[in-house]
Write an enzyme that holds these catalytic residues in place. Structure first.
Site, PDB file in Angstrom:
ATOM      1  N   HIS A  16      -2.743  -7.207   6.086  1.00 38.84           N
ATOM      2  CA  HIS A  16      -3.887  -6.893   5.200  1.00 38.84           C
ATOM      3  C   HIS A  16      -5.056  -6.218   5.891  1.00 38.84           C
ATOM      4  O   HIS A  16      -5.719  -5.403   5.272  1.00 38.84           O
ATOM      5  CB  HIS A  16      -4.387  -8.129   4.434  1.00 38.84           C
ATOM      6  N   HIS A  54      -4.954  -4.083   8.338  1.00 38.61           N
ATOM      7  CA  HIS A  54      -4.519  -2.733   8.719  1.00 38.61           C
ATOM      8  C   HIS A  54      -4.797  -2.376  10.175  1.00 38.61           C
ATOM      9  O   HIS A  54      -4.731  -1.212  10.545  1.00 38.61           O
ATOM     10  CB  HIS A  54      -5.126  -1.673   7.786  1.00 38.61           C
ATOM     11  N   ASN A 103       0.819  -1.217   0.000  1.00 39.91           N
ATOM     12  CA  ASN A 103       0.000   0.000   0.000  1.00 39.91           C
ATOM     13  C   ASN A 103       0.853   1.268   0.000  1.00 39.91           C
ATOM     14  O   ASN A 103       0.396   2.338   0.398  1.00 39.91           O
ATOM     15  CB  ASN A 103      -0.933   0.024   1.212  1.00 39.91           C
ATOM     16  N   HIS A 121      -2.618  -6.119  -3.586  1.00 38.95           N
ATOM     17  CA  HIS A 121      -2.390  -4.881  -4.352  1.00 38.95           C
ATOM     18  C   HIS A 121      -1.031  -4.833  -5.048  1.00 38.95           C
ATOM     19  O   HIS A 121      -0.618  -3.766  -5.513  1.00 38.95           O
ATOM     20  CB  HIS A 121      -2.531  -3.658  -3.444  1.00 38.95           C
ATOM     21  N   HIS A 157      -0.917 -12.759   4.120  1.00 38.21           N
ATOM     22  CA  HIS A 157      -1.702 -11.585   3.788  1.00 38.21           C
ATOM     23  C   HIS A 157      -3.147 -12.036   3.616  1.00 38.21           C
ATOM     24  O   HIS A 157      -3.501 -12.635   2.601  1.00 38.21           O
ATOM     25  CB  HIS A 157      -1.139 -10.984   2.497  1.00 38.21           C
TER      26      HIS A 157
HETATM   27 FE   LIG Z   1      -3.927  -6.216   1.176  1.00 38.47          FE
END
Ligand SMILES: [Fe+2]
Length: 260
Positions: free
Chosen positions: A170, A172, A31, A60, A145
């Site tokens: 993942h 957060h 990210n 991502h 993740h």
């Molecule tokens: Fe992710």
């Protein structure tokens, strides 16, 4: 997570490495980009300069398209090992720490509520049959993740006694279940993000809320830019067994209660 997270890493990671005498650093960088998704070569290089040894990713990984190219020439950037076959780059590698120990790092991605990928437990099995603790590597680190806690906890038990640590990424948000499991593997369901927590998982909160409320003025998600909290996990491991002796979360700066 976006510019706020990068700023915190660049400013604080070198100091933490020095203060805690850390020999090896793994950072999930999926990210890192300006939009809060993906990672550019510049972002990658900044993290290496700040003291990271390996950068893992996740769903991502390709959102900044240049990653598709530079991953093949940069073995310190990992993508999930169980991404669909034919993906560029590699999902694991064996690296050297500052004190010259061999550290195997594998990046895996959960199967539940995530992009479609190969069976994560089968890939984990194949990996641990190939790379064995103390035979092929002094230490083994797993970044899973994934979205759901049950899948991550099960993976923790799968690797218990076989890997040095299993850490989730993942969601957060850091979980407070960090511990050393029965057979000696350090575990945390999610390590949390390095980003602005006055947000919705690192994205601008007002805009995110508008999206949930289906407000037509909502735009594409964009990162929150307030002061980031650096969120990580430090593990001290035994050179003889490759297993964990001590586990300590590091939460620094920003709006979360600090632990350092
Ligand atoms: Fe992710």
């Amino acid at each position: 997570m976006g510019p706020a997270g990068r700023k915190s890493i660049n400013e604080n990671l070198p100091k933490i490495i020095k203060k805690k005498k850390i020999d090896f650093v793994i950072l999930n960088g999926e990210n890192a980009g300006d939009n809060g998704v993906g990672i550019t070569k510049k972002n990658f290089q900044e993290f290496i300069n700040a003291g990271a040894d390996v950068i893992t990713t996740g769903n991502h990984v390709w959102d900044e398209k240049e990653a598709l190219k530079f991953i093949d020439s940069e073995k310190r950037l990992l993508r999930p090992q169980n991404l669909n076959q034919g993906s560029p780059g590699k999902g694991y590698g064996i690296f050297h720490s500052k004190n010259n120990k061999k550290v195997a790092v594998i990046n895996l991605m959960g199967n539940i509520f995530m992009k479609k990928s190969e069976d994560v437990f089968q890939e984990a099995k194949k990996f641990i049959e190939t790379v064995k603790l103390k035979k092929d590597a002094d230490f083994i680190v797993v970044d899973l993740h994934g979205e759901i806690t049950s899948e991550k906890m099960a993976m923790g038990y799968f690797f218990d006694g076989k890997a040095t640590m299993v850490v989730g990424t993942h969601t957060h948000v850091p979980t407070s279940d960090h511990r050393i499991m029965e057979k000696g593997t350090a575990y945390q369901t999610d390590v949390g993000m390095c980003g602005d927590y006055n947000s919705v998982i690192g994205m601008n909160r007002d805009n995110s809320l508008k999206k949930f409320l289906k407000d037509p003025s909502a735009v594409r998600h964009y990162p929150a830019l307030g002061e980031a909290t650096l969120s990580g996990l430090m593990v001290v491991a035994d050179e003889k067994t490759g297993l964990a002796n001590k586990i300590e979360p590091i939460i620094f700066g920003g709006s979360l209660e600090n632990r350092i």
